[in-house]
Each structure stands twice: as structure tokens, then as C-alpha cells.
Motif scaffolding. Structure first.
Motif, PDB file in Angstrom:
ATOM      1  N   GLY A   1      35.009 -77.928  -6.719  1.00  0.00           N
ATOM      2  CA  GLY A   1      34.881 -79.298  -7.020  1.00  0.00           C
ATOM      3  C   GLY A   1      35.013 -79.943  -8.502  1.00  0.00           C
ATOM      4  N   ARG A   2      34.862 -80.851  -8.735  1.00  0.00           N
ATOM      5  CA  ARG A   2      34.879 -81.613 -10.054  1.00  0.00           C
ATOM      6  C   ARG A   2      34.256 -80.795 -11.192  1.00  0.00           C
ATOM      7  NH1 ARG A   2      36.212 -87.119  -9.867  1.00  0.00           N
ATOM      8  NH2 ARG A   2      34.658 -87.831 -11.750  1.00  0.00           N
ATOM      9  N   LEU A   3      35.168 -80.536 -12.286  1.00  0.00           N
ATOM     10  CA  LEU A   3      34.729 -79.752 -13.396  1.00  0.00           C
ATOM     11  C   LEU A   3      34.791 -80.583 -14.685  1.00  0.00           C
ATOM     12  CD1 LEU A   3      36.660 -76.410 -13.059  1.00  0.00           C
ATOM     13  CD2 LEU A   3      34.221 -77.068 -12.099  1.00  0.00           C
ATOM     14  N   ARG A   4      33.545 -80.697 -15.267  1.00  0.00           N
ATOM     15  CA  ARG A   4      33.423 -81.746 -16.403  1.00  0.00           C
ATOM     16  C   ARG A   4      33.240 -81.158 -17.661  1.00  0.00           C
ATOM     17  NH1 ARG A   4      32.657 -86.977 -16.621  1.00  0.00           N
ATOM     18  NH2 ARG A   4      31.913 -87.383 -14.655  1.00  0.00           N
ATOM     19  N   ALA A   5      32.342 -80.165 -17.933  1.00  0.00           N
ATOM     20  CA  ALA A   5      32.229 -79.507 -19.133  1.00  0.00           C
ATOM     21  C   ALA A   5      32.722 -78.176 -19.192  1.00  0.00           C
ATOM     22  CB  ALA A   5      30.714 -79.336 -19.266  1.00  0.00           C
TER      23      ALA A   5
ATOM     24  N   TRP B   1      31.493 -71.177 -20.784  1.00  0.00           N
ATOM     25  CA  TRP B   1      30.525 -71.938 -19.696  1.00  0.00           C
ATOM     26  C   TRP B   1      31.295 -73.111 -19.224  1.00  0.00           C
ATOM     27  CZ3 TRP B   1      24.616 -71.803 -20.676  1.00  0.00           C
ATOM     28  CH2 TRP B   1      24.171 -70.606 -20.935  1.00  0.00           C
ATOM     29  N   ILE B   2      31.020 -73.414 -17.915  1.00  0.00           N
ATOM     30  CA  ILE B   2      31.946 -74.529 -17.367  1.00  0.00           C
ATOM     31  C   ILE B   2      30.829 -75.022 -16.432  1.00  0.00           C
ATOM     32  CG2 ILE B   2      33.722 -75.032 -15.540  1.00  0.00           C
ATOM     33  CD1 ILE B   2      34.912 -72.297 -16.200  1.00  0.00           C
ATOM     34  N   GLY B   3      30.639 -76.547 -16.435  1.00  0.00           N
ATOM     35  CA  GLY B   3      29.710 -77.283 -15.566  1.00  0.00           C
ATOM     36  C   GLY B   3      30.509 -78.188 -14.688  1.00  0.00           C
ATOM     37  N   THR B   4      29.946 -78.231 -13.436  1.00  0.00           N
ATOM     38  CA  THR B   4      30.505 -78.913 -12.132  1.00  0.00           C
ATOM     39  C   THR B   4      29.905 -80.354 -12.307  1.00  0.00           C
ATOM     40  OG1 THR B   4      28.816 -78.496 -10.614  1.00  0.00           O
ATOM     41  CG2 THR B   4      30.648 -77.082 -11.025  1.00  0.00           C
ATOM     42  N   SER B   5      30.829 -81.321 -11.844  1.00  0.00           N
ATOM     43  CA  SER B   5      30.311 -82.762 -11.928  1.00  0.00           C
ATOM     44  C   SER B   5      30.444 -83.344 -10.215  1.00  0.00           C
ATOM     45  CB  SER B   5      30.980 -83.554 -12.902  1.00  0.00           C
ATOM     46  OG  SER B   5      30.475 -84.904 -13.069  1.00  0.00           O
ATOM     47  N   ASN B   6      29.826 -82.696  -9.344  1.00  0.00           N
ATOM     48  CA  ASN B   6      29.791 -83.261  -8.124  1.00  0.00           C
ATOM     49  C   ASN B   6      28.811 -84.216  -7.942  1.00  0.00           C
ATOM     50  OD1 ASN B   6      32.113 -81.552  -7.383  1.00  0.00           O
ATOM     51  ND2 ASN B   6      30.845 -79.758  -7.409  1.00  0.00           N
ATOM     52  N   LYS B   7      27.804 -84.343  -8.695  1.00  0.00           N
ATOM     53  CA  LYS B   7      26.722 -85.322  -8.156  1.00  0.00           C
ATOM     54  C   LYS B   7      27.014 -86.598  -9.097  1.00  0.00           C
ATOM     55  CE  LYS B   7      22.953 -82.166  -7.122  1.00  0.00           C
ATOM     56  NZ  LYS B   7      21.656 -81.796  -7.665  1.00  0.00           N
ATOM     57  N   ASP B   8      28.108 -86.956  -9.622  1.00  0.00           N
ATOM     58  CA  ASP B   8      28.302 -88.040 -10.504  1.00  0.00           C
ATOM     59  C   ASP B   8      28.933 -89.397  -9.590  1.00  0.00           C
ATOM     60  OD1 ASP B   8      30.917 -87.572  -9.651  1.00  0.00           O
ATOM     61  OD2 ASP B   8      31.803 -87.067 -11.710  1.00  0.00           O
ATOM     62  N   GLY B   9      28.931 -89.367  -8.364  1.00  0.00           N
ATOM     63  CA  GLY B   9      29.128 -90.495  -7.668  1.00  0.00           C
ATOM     64  C   GLY B   9      30.460 -90.477  -7.101  1.00  0.00           C
TER      65      GLY B   9
ATOM     66  N   GLY C   1      31.999 -87.315  -6.427  1.00  0.00           N
ATOM     67  CA  GLY C   1      32.345 -85.829  -6.144  1.00  0.00           C
ATOM     68  C   GLY C   1      31.405 -85.729  -4.673  1.00  0.00           C
ATOM     69  N   ASN C   2      31.680 -84.606  -4.165  1.00  0.00           N
ATOM     70  CA  ASN C   2      30.862 -84.049  -3.068  1.00  0.00           C
ATOM     71  C   ASN C   2      30.182 -82.911  -3.060  1.00  0.00           C
ATOM     72  OD1 ASN C   2      32.339 -86.123  -1.114  1.00  0.00           O
ATOM     73  ND2 ASN C   2      34.325 -84.684  -1.263  1.00  0.00           N
ATOM     74  N   PRO C   3      28.788 -83.165  -3.262  1.00  0.00           N
ATOM     75  CA  PRO C   3      27.946 -82.090  -3.743  1.00  0.00           C
ATOM     76  C   PRO C   3      27.892 -81.163  -2.671  1.00  0.00           C
ATOM     77  CG  PRO C   3      26.897 -84.372  -4.264  1.00  0.00           C
ATOM     78  CD  PRO C   3      28.242 -84.487  -3.464  1.00  0.00           C
ATOM     79  N   ARG C   4      28.006 -79.898  -3.321  1.00  0.00           N
ATOM     80  CA  ARG C   4      27.971 -78.490  -2.408  1.00  0.00           C
ATOM     81  C   ARG C   4      26.412 -77.845  -2.727  1.00  0.00           C
ATOM     82  NH1 ARG C   4      34.024 -76.460  -3.435  1.00  0.00           N
ATOM     83  NH2 ARG C   4      34.918 -78.572  -3.639  1.00  0.00           N
TER      84      ARG C   4
END
Length: 355
Positions: A316-320, A330-338, A340-343
Motif C-alpha cells: 500500500g501507501r509508503l510514507r516514511a 526502515w519503511i513505514g506504511t501510511s494506509n490509515k491516513d484516510g 489508503g486501504n488498511p490491511r
């Protein structure tokens, strides 16, 4: 190795479907260096799960990370083995739209945060103790805030100074106004004063930016920034002190000699770039809308080779994205930012070994 590189290059060229490094039309930019990326990175492994929009990652000397959550305003300490401890909740932060608790940088026992307050965006310094964050010191205030384009990245450069990115908050004219802190890259001391040698004697280091979301330095100390475009081109720029990067007059590449052109551009659907890191001869750029990790090999002169997309649509969406002391990313997802689609398990922090 030659066969692997050929397969990866063909995959990248096929997948880019309009990636501007593959063409020279309009504002698109070809890479200027033919640089091999070698082996593909290993598969990411979860470090921590169940987070909420991890925005920034900065590492402490011992290898633990300080992580910010944009919408909860929590500051977390995360160990490489996945232990998560809340250091603080920033009560002055006012998450709204693209604003909230964003950038983080560390220096010895000091933690620097960029967050959206009631009236503005601010940069604040804290001391890290066994009890969490203490001794709050306001360094910079009055950075324009808005529901969009808040910038927010913090990072220490190899010169020892703190850099910060700011957005123009949807007010395009701010980017060209050198008397405004909006639409800029700032450079300062640990006390928030303009760093010696700044081009205008103020905090402003470069201007003409729409919304810079990532900063990274290569092995020679050259500064690069990832930047959101509007509707057509996202950018990676090599930053020069005093440089004007053209927004709002130019999106992507232009012909006006008064503006500095990007070294690479992408269609917005393939990127919407956020965090940026440097490791093993490449820039590594997280993509939100593009939902992938871009690897951009750099030549010895700082020119860009052909980008390669990793993990497209897998997480999904990658932000950090940040380079850890042990050489991993280190990589952080951003699927709960409104958007994305949380998994299951989102949002997550992952680590991988860069190629």
C-alpha cells in the motif's frame, strides 16, 4: 549479475508506464547516468505493526528509532526487535488534513519535532530521558499551516545543522516570497537560529518549493529532496543554497534559466513522493499514491540513473523511509491516513537490506 540487471531494467521500464525518466517529452527528465543497481533488496520484514500513520523515523545512537504518528500525535521509541514504547503525546499538536505530528530528528539526547499547532507549524526541541521527552524548547514558529502542503520533514545534514521542509499550504505565492517560511527548505542551528552561511542571512536555504516531503544526502554530502507536484509531475531535486526551484511558475522541467530543474520527474500516479533516504549508492524514495519504493541509483557526479520500482502495490501507501545505523532501511506504511486501504497489521514499520 548481468542477467539479473537486464531483467530488472526491463521490468522497471515496463512498469513505469509513463515514468518520466523513460522519456523526454514535455517536462519529463531523462536520467543522465547509466548506473547499475545491482541485486534487488531483500523482502521487508515487520519491525512493528498496529501503528497509525507513522510519519517520521529518526535513529538514536544505540539503534532504537524515534517514530512520530501524525494523527495521534504520539512519539514512540521502537527497538530493532519491535518493542514499542510511548515517549510522549504532543498535546500542542493539532492534527488536521495533512498536518499533525510530522518530522523528527535526533542529536545525542535531543529530539526535534515538527508539528502543526493551533495557528502555525512549529519546530520544537526536547530532551530524551528515561521518563520520556522533557525540557520543551520552541525553536521556530510562524511556519504557515494548512489542510494541505504542510511539508514537515526534519533531518540533520553532514554539516551538523538541522534542515526542515515547509509547504506553501495551497497559497502558491508563498513559495516565491523569501520573506515567508512557506514553500522552503530551512537550515538552522540546534537553537533554531539561521545557520552560518545561509544564502540570505535568514532560515531560508532554498525556495520555490510546493511541498517537499523528503531529504537525503549522498556520500559526497550533496542534498536531494523529494517533492509533490500538482497534477502532472512529482520531482527529485538536487538542492543548492539559494536555489529557486520554480513553483508555482514551473511544475517539472522548464526553460527559465532562473529556476533549477529537477534531476528526475514522475507522473503523480506513479509517485506522490514522501520519505527519502540514501544507502549503498542509491536514493530510496517512498511513494504514497504510487504505493512502491523507488530506488534511484546515483552516479559519482550526483546524476540520476534509471529508477527501479520495488514492491509495487504490495504494502500500500509508503510514507516514511530512513537509513538505520546497521545499514538497513526502515519503511513505514501510511494506509490509515484516510487515503489508503488498511490491511491486517497496518500501519507497519518494516526493515530491509538495501541492494
Amino acid at each position: 549479475m548481468r542477467k539479473l540487471w537486464t531483467i530488472m531494467l526491463l521490468t522497471a521500464l515496463t512498469a513505469c508506464s509513463g515514468l518520466t525518466a523513460c522519456s523526454s517529452r514535455g517536462g519529463e527528465v531523462r536520467p543522465t547516468a547509466a548506473v547499475s543497481v545491482g541485486d534487488a533488496p531483500g523482502a521487508p520484514e515487520d519491525v512493528a505493526t498496529g501503528l497509525a500513520v507513522p510519519w517520521g523515523i529518526a535513529f538514536l545512537p544505540g539503534g532504537d528509532a524515534v517514530v512520530t504518528e501524525r494523527d495521534t500525535a504520539r512519539v514512540l521509541r521502537v527497538t530493532p526487535t519491535g518493542q514499542v514504547t510511548e515517549l510522549a503525546k504532543i498535546e500542542d499538536a493539532r492534527p488536521d488534513g495533512e498536518g499533525g505530528l510530522m518530522g523528527v530528528a535526533t542529536k545525542e539526547d535531543q529530539v526535534f519535532l515538527y508539528y502543526t499547532a493551533e495557528q502555525d507549524n512549529r519546530i520544537v526541541r526536547y530532551r530524551l530521558t528515561d521518563g520520556g521527552l522533557t525540557d520543551q524548547q520552541l525553536l521556530v514558529q510562524g511556519i504557515p499551516k494548512g489542510g494541505i502542503h504542510n511539508g514537515g520533514r526534519l533531518a540533520f545534514g553532514p554539516d551538523g545543522f538541522l534542515y526542515a521542509t515547509t509547504g506553501e499550504t495551497g497559497d502558491r505565492d508563498l513559495a516565491q516570497r523569501r520573506d515567508s517560511l512557506g514553500g522552503k527548505i530551512l537550515r538552522m542551528t540546534v537553537d533554531g537560529a539561521p545557520a552560518p552561511g545561509n544564502p540570505f542571512g535568514t532560515l531560508v536555504y532554498s525556495y520555490g518549493h510546493r511541498n517537499v516531503q523528503g531529504l537525503a544526502w549522498d556520500g559526497s554530502g550533496r542534498l536531494y529532496a523529494s517533492e509533490f507536484g500538482a497534477n502532472t509531475y512529482d520531482e527529485v531535486n538536487r538542492i543548492e543554497p539559494g536555489g529557486n526551484y520554480g513553483w508555482p511558475d514551473v511544475e517539472g522541467r522548464g526553460s527559465d534559466q532562473g529556476y533549477i530543474n529537477p534531476i528526475l520527474t514522475w507522473p503523480t500516479e506513479d509517485a506522490s513522493p514522501s520519505g527519502l533516504a540514501y544507502a549503498n549508492g542509491s536514493l530510496w524514495m517512498a511513494a504514497l499514491r504510487g504505493a512502491r519504493l523507488w530506488q534511484i541509483p546515483l552516479g559519482e557526479d550526483g546524476s540520476a540513473g534509471t529508477p527501479v520500482a520495488h514492491f509495487a502495490d504490495r504494502y500500500g501507501r509508503l510514507r516514511a523511509v530512513a537509513a538505520a545505523p546497521d545499514g538497513k532501511l526502515w519503511i513505514g506504511t501510511s494506509n490509515k491516513d484516510g487515503r489508503g486501504n488498511p490491511r491486517p497489521g497496518d500501519d507497519r514499520l518494516m526493515s530491509l537490506t538495501p541492494s
